[in-house]
Design an enzyme around this catalytic site. Structure first.
Site, PDB file in Angstrom:
ATOM      1  N   GLY A  45     -12.903   3.057  -1.351  1.00  0.00           N
ATOM      2  CA  GLY A  45     -11.497   2.675  -1.489  1.00  0.00           C
ATOM      3  C   GLY A  45     -11.334   1.375  -2.253  1.00  0.00           C
ATOM      4  O   GLY A  45     -10.325   0.682  -2.114  1.00  0.00           O
ATOM      5  N   GLU A  55       0.838  -1.213   0.000  1.00  0.00           N
ATOM      6  CA  GLU A  55       0.000   0.000   0.000  1.00  0.00           C
ATOM      7  C   GLU A  55       0.863   1.249   0.000  1.00  0.00           C
ATOM      8  O   GLU A  55       1.849   1.330   0.743  1.00  0.00           O
ATOM      9  CB  GLU A  55      -0.888  -0.035   1.248  1.00  0.00           C
ATOM     10  CG  GLU A  55      -2.265   0.473   1.017  1.00  0.00           C
ATOM     11  CD  GLU A  55      -3.064  -0.435   0.087  1.00  0.00           C
ATOM     12  OE1 GLU A  55      -3.109  -0.126  -1.131  1.00  0.00           O
ATOM     13  OE2 GLU A  55      -3.638  -1.417   0.559  1.00  0.00           O
ATOM     14  N   GLY A  96     -16.682   5.434  -3.307  1.00  0.00           N
ATOM     15  CA  GLY A  96     -16.003   6.065  -2.176  1.00  0.00           C
ATOM     16  C   GLY A  96     -15.572   5.078  -1.113  1.00  0.00           C
ATOM     17  O   GLY A  96     -15.320   5.455   0.030  1.00  0.00           O
ATOM     18  N   ASP A 113      -4.469   0.756  -9.343  1.00  0.00           N
ATOM     19  CA  ASP A 113      -5.883   0.412  -9.509  1.00  0.00           C
ATOM     20  C   ASP A 113      -6.201   0.071 -10.967  1.00  0.00           C
ATOM     21  O   ASP A 113      -6.913  -0.891 -11.259  1.00  0.00           O
ATOM     22  CB  ASP A 113      -6.767   1.577  -9.043  1.00  0.00           C
ATOM     23  CG  ASP A 113      -6.397   2.041  -7.644  1.00  0.00           C
ATOM     24  OD1 ASP A 113      -5.796   1.245  -6.895  1.00  0.00           O
ATOM     25  OD2 ASP A 113      -6.694   3.199  -7.310  1.00  0.00           O
TER      26      ASP A 113
HETATM   27  C1  GLA Z   1      -5.206   4.609  -4.022  1.00  0.00           C
HETATM   28  C2  GLA Z   1      -4.489   5.006  -5.298  1.00  0.00           C
HETATM   29  C3  GLA Z   1      -3.464   3.956  -5.696  1.00  0.00           C
HETATM   30  C4  GLA Z   1      -2.546   3.601  -4.537  1.00  0.00           C
HETATM   31  C5  GLA Z   1      -3.357   3.331  -3.276  1.00  0.00           C
HETATM   32  C6  GLA Z   1      -2.497   3.118  -2.069  1.00  0.00           C
HETATM   33  O1  GLA Z   1      -5.973   3.474  -4.240  1.00  0.00           O
HETATM   34  O2  GLA Z   1      -5.425   5.158  -6.341  1.00  0.00           O
HETATM   35  O3  GLA Z   1      -2.730   4.410  -6.803  1.00  0.00           O
HETATM   36  O4  GLA Z   1      -1.597   4.589  -4.325  1.00  0.00           O
HETATM   37  O5  GLA Z   1      -4.263   4.390  -2.993  1.00  0.00           O
HETATM   38  O6  GLA Z   1      -1.781   1.942  -2.187  1.00  0.00           O
END
Ligand code: GLA
Length: 384
Positions: free
Chosen positions: A121, A31, A119, A174
């Site tokens: 995550g 992360e 929203g 992502d």
């Molecule tokens: C978000 C961002 C990713 C990554 C994560 C943390 O999801 O879109 O690019 O940086 O946070 O790992």
């Protein structure tokens, strides 16, 4: 006729040429490493965003969503940072960015149906971008869905749309997850060279489940905190004389930390370097079938994100602590943090007990009720 295509036909008075879809993701580990040239290990969610689309002969995008009752109309040439605003930026941005990359794209009629929780995550925005990119690739004959290299191009175009048009300074994990993840596998993603490796990920063989909890706590990556973490990493890299913190390894970590001038930069750097090391530790533990070790690494990741990187929050910590107190092998926040989702590695027989305990803990703390669900590793963007 399904609601998506029926709505398209009602809205635009003709049928769509097809329907494309792309998944959200949960990141198992790694992360805040993507923008440091590091490693990540996402799986694709079964939750997908679908888009019904047809090509136009002009430059106009007409964009409608089943979740928002409005029609946004914009010419690709007029797309710019902040225009259009809101969710339509993720659609229009992709066409703009493919054109910037030299691909001959024209306008589209599009209706989207987002089934990735918003929203939370879980990368609803990347799912939206990648479903549109998949449609554009097929409708304009770009052939980019057919090869790994082509999918890399699409992922990069989607990331650029998010950074430059929607204004969220995210890394590329992502979009890479939405383009490259395959069923029953996690994706070992190397953000330095973009290379990917499929890692078998089948928890049911171990009588385990991955329980994701959307805390419903607000999560906005466009606000300053995410960007501030990126800035700190860039500053630390500059002081250490490397392009990315990826170049600092565990063996040289203590020496590197000693060269950084303040405690915040030291803690941010320590998170990134140890987190990158934990990705391959999880890959190895999965290969060895050592799920207890995977769980321990999840907890170590969470503690590092909470204490060194400071991107967790009360709700995420509560999910992790409650899951661990009720028999989870490991748990951690997933995604950017500051709200959003956490996940726990839980024996299948304990899933109900753990999710009820999480719900009760939130009620006791007077927090908005969270939403928990088990997930398995699903597939990438494709034509439906
Ligand atoms: C978000 C961002 C990713 C990554 C994560 C943390 O999801 O879109 O690019 O940086 O946070 O790992």
């Amino acid at each position: 006729m399904p609601r998506l295509t029926r709505t398209f036909t009602d809205r635009f008075s003709h049928s769509p040429e097809g329907v494309w879809s792309a998944p959200g993701r949960v990141n198992l580990i790694g992360e805040h490493t993507d923008y440091n040239g590091g490693l990540a290990l996402p799986i694709a969610l079964p939750h997908r965003t679908r888009c019904a689309a047809s090509a136009r002969d002009d430059d106009t995008l007409r964009i409608h969503s089943l979740q928002e009752d409005s029609l946004v109309e914009v010419r690709i040439d007029d797309v710019a940072a902040g225009h259009p605003g809101g969710w339509a930026a993720y659609v229009a941005g992709v066409l703009w960015s493919l054109r910037e990359a030299g691909y001959a794209v024209r306008g589209l009629d599009v209706v989207v149906d987002g089934q990735v929780p918003l929203g939370a995550g879980l990368s609803s925005s990347a799912a939206l971008e990648c479903s549109v990119a998949a449609a554009a690739s097929d409708l304009f004959g770009l052939g980019l869905l057919d090869t790994a290299e082509g999918r890399e191009v699409l992922a990069a175009a989607c990331q650029r749309a998010e950074n430059d048009i929607a204004g969220a300074p995210t890394g590329g994990m992502d979009q890479a997850a939405a383009m490259h993840c395959t069923p029953a596998h996690a994706l070992r993603l190397d953000c330095l060279d973009g290379s990917t490796r499929q890692v078998p990920f089948d928890l049911s063989a171990h009588d385990l489940a991955l329980l994701v909890t959307d805390t419903r706590a607000s999560h906005a990556l466009a606000d300053g905190q995410y960007g501030a973490r990126r800035d700190a990493c860039e500053k630390a890299a500059e002081i250490l004389g490397v392009e990315f913190l990826r170049e600092v390894d565990m063996a040289s970590l203590e020496d590197s930390l000693a060269r950084l001038p303040d405690d915040v930069l030291r803690r941010r750097t320590r998170h990134v370097v140890t987190e990158i090391a934990r990705v391959d530790a999880v890959v190895e533990a999965l290969r060895d079938g050592d799920l207890a070790e995977v769980g321990r690494l999840f907890v170590a990741s969470h503690e590092s994100l909470r204490d060194d990187y400071e991107v967790s929050c009360t709700e995420l910590d509560l999910v992790v602590d409650t899951a661990m107190a009720h028999g989870a092998l490991g748990a951690r926040m997933t995604g950017g943090g500051f709200g959003g989702s956490a996940m726990a590695l839980v024996p299948v027989a304990e899933v109900e007990r753990v999710s009820s305990a999480i719900a009760e803990a939130f009620a006791d703390a007077n927090l908005t009720a969270p939403v928990s669900f088990s997930v398995t590793a699903a597939g990438p963007a494709h034509r439906d």
